[in-house]
Design a protein around this motif. Sequence first.
Motif, PDB file in Angstrom:
ATOM      1  N   LEU A  69      -1.460  -7.507  -6.225  1.00  0.00           N
ATOM      2  CA  LEU A  69      -1.308  -6.167  -4.953  1.00  0.00           C
ATOM      3  C   LEU A  69      -1.197  -6.641  -3.858  1.00  0.00           C
ATOM      4  N   LEU A  70      -2.201  -7.880  -3.468  1.00  0.00           N
ATOM      5  CA  LEU A  70      -1.983  -8.659  -2.032  1.00  0.00           C
ATOM      6  C   LEU A  70      -0.620  -9.192  -2.104  1.00  0.00           C
ATOM      7  N   ILE A  71      -0.200  -9.894  -3.027  1.00  0.00           N
ATOM      8  CA  ILE A  71       0.716 -10.546  -2.909  1.00  0.00           C
ATOM      9  C   ILE A  71       1.932  -9.367  -2.559  1.00  0.00           C
ATOM     10  N   LEU A  72       2.009  -8.566  -3.299  1.00  0.00           N
ATOM     11  CA  LEU A  72       2.839  -7.050  -3.267  1.00  0.00           C
ATOM     12  C   LEU A  72       3.077  -6.653  -1.775  1.00  0.00           C
ATOM     13  N   SER A  73       1.823  -6.584  -1.196  1.00  0.00           N
ATOM     14  CA  SER A  73       1.722  -5.792   0.516  1.00  0.00           C
ATOM     15  C   SER A  73       2.393  -7.087   1.167  1.00  0.00           C
ATOM     16  N   LEU A  74       2.045  -8.397   0.849  1.00  0.00           N
ATOM     17  CA  LEU A  74       2.537  -9.498   1.867  1.00  0.00           C
ATOM     18  C   LEU A  74       4.170  -9.543   1.569  1.00  0.00           C
ATOM     19  N   ALA A  75       4.767  -9.197   0.437  1.00  0.00           N
ATOM     20  CA  ALA A  75       6.016  -9.304   0.131  1.00  0.00           C
ATOM     21  C   ALA A  75       6.768  -7.978   0.820  1.00  0.00           C
ATOM     22  N   VAL A  76       6.195  -6.834   0.928  1.00  0.00           N
ATOM     23  CA  VAL A  76       6.657  -5.757   1.499  1.00  0.00           C
ATOM     24  C   VAL A  76       6.836  -5.788   3.291  1.00  0.00           C
ATOM     25  N   ALA A  77       5.716  -6.427   3.734  1.00  0.00           N
ATOM     26  CA  ALA A  77       5.770  -6.922   4.840  1.00  0.00           C
ATOM     27  C   ALA A  77       6.967  -7.884   5.327  1.00  0.00           C
ATOM     28  N   ASP A  78       7.011  -8.833   4.487  1.00  0.00           N
ATOM     29  CA  ASP A  78       8.131  -9.888   4.745  1.00  0.00           C
ATOM     30  C   ASP A  78       9.609  -9.159   4.393  1.00  0.00           C
TER      31      ASP A  78
END
Length: 339
Positions: A69-78
Amino acid sequence: MDDIVNENITVQYCFPDNNSSCRKEVRTGPAYIFLFIVLSCLSVCTVFLNLLVIISISHFKQLHTPTNLLILSLAVADLIVGLIIMPENIMQLIDSCWYLGSLACSVFPLVSSLSVFSSVFSLVLIAVDRYIAVCDPLLYPSRVTVYKMSICIILGWSLCLIYYITFMYFNDHLTAAQFYSTCYGECVLGIKYSWMIFDFLLSFVTPCSVILVLYALIFKVARHQAKAISALSNGVPNKQESKVSGSSQAKAAKKLSFVISVYLICYIPFYLTSFSVENVTTSSMVWTVFGWLMFFNSSMNPIIYAIFYQWFRVSIKHIMTCRIFESSSSRFSMFSDHV
């Protein structure tokens, strides 16, 4: 209105029918064309890689974990950086005019700041998550759940949004930024020196310190665990086991060093160079060059946090071969090449 043409720059007007229109600089030299192609490819790659991460984690149920989920949040921001921020900055390099109006001029810096700061915030949460997983593995499943992580991510994005809205638009005494528009078709954001220092401490020094400290502790614990494993069998180290432990330590050290190095390389130049001038504007060379270096971190993040993992390679194979459209694809195994 006569056009002024030289070898590399053609000067026109943003809105020829408006007497207060800004001059338009269309940069068409070979260097600008090459830069346009390179940066456009970077933008496309950033969007593509982060979309793969988002689709993978969202679709496959086996990947619905707190860490992912953290990687998903990071991917959304990027993804926001690659899809919105990069294309707009590319057009500003080629065409100096702003065609989206005053409202978009004031909103765009907020979106840019939110995406960059949320990306950094996600990196901090990833470091915290890994610290808990390594230092307290037995209690990790109960302390870190999907629900708790979702709340942390929502709160994190909300705090980032409130932070930038407050200090960019509604704080009269600590006004962070001013929008300059000397003519019609211009959008320049000027950032005060005092704001640069405050933002440097809050959005760089603090998260960077947290990440460095947590990764240092993770590495220390990993070394301690490796020594404990090698000391098994009545205190007689097993040579093969020690060799494997040493190899694991080396790999962990390289990966952690790479994560920290990329983050520092992408962010330090912008902040430090900005302190050499009293005011930084979005039209300055400092903002352009080192701002793009920060954006480059959004291209590296999916590589660092996803491509090195087997589940990402497996999910890419399913996506690229269109197996993702099968009715049972969400239950595919991501940790084996065989489904």
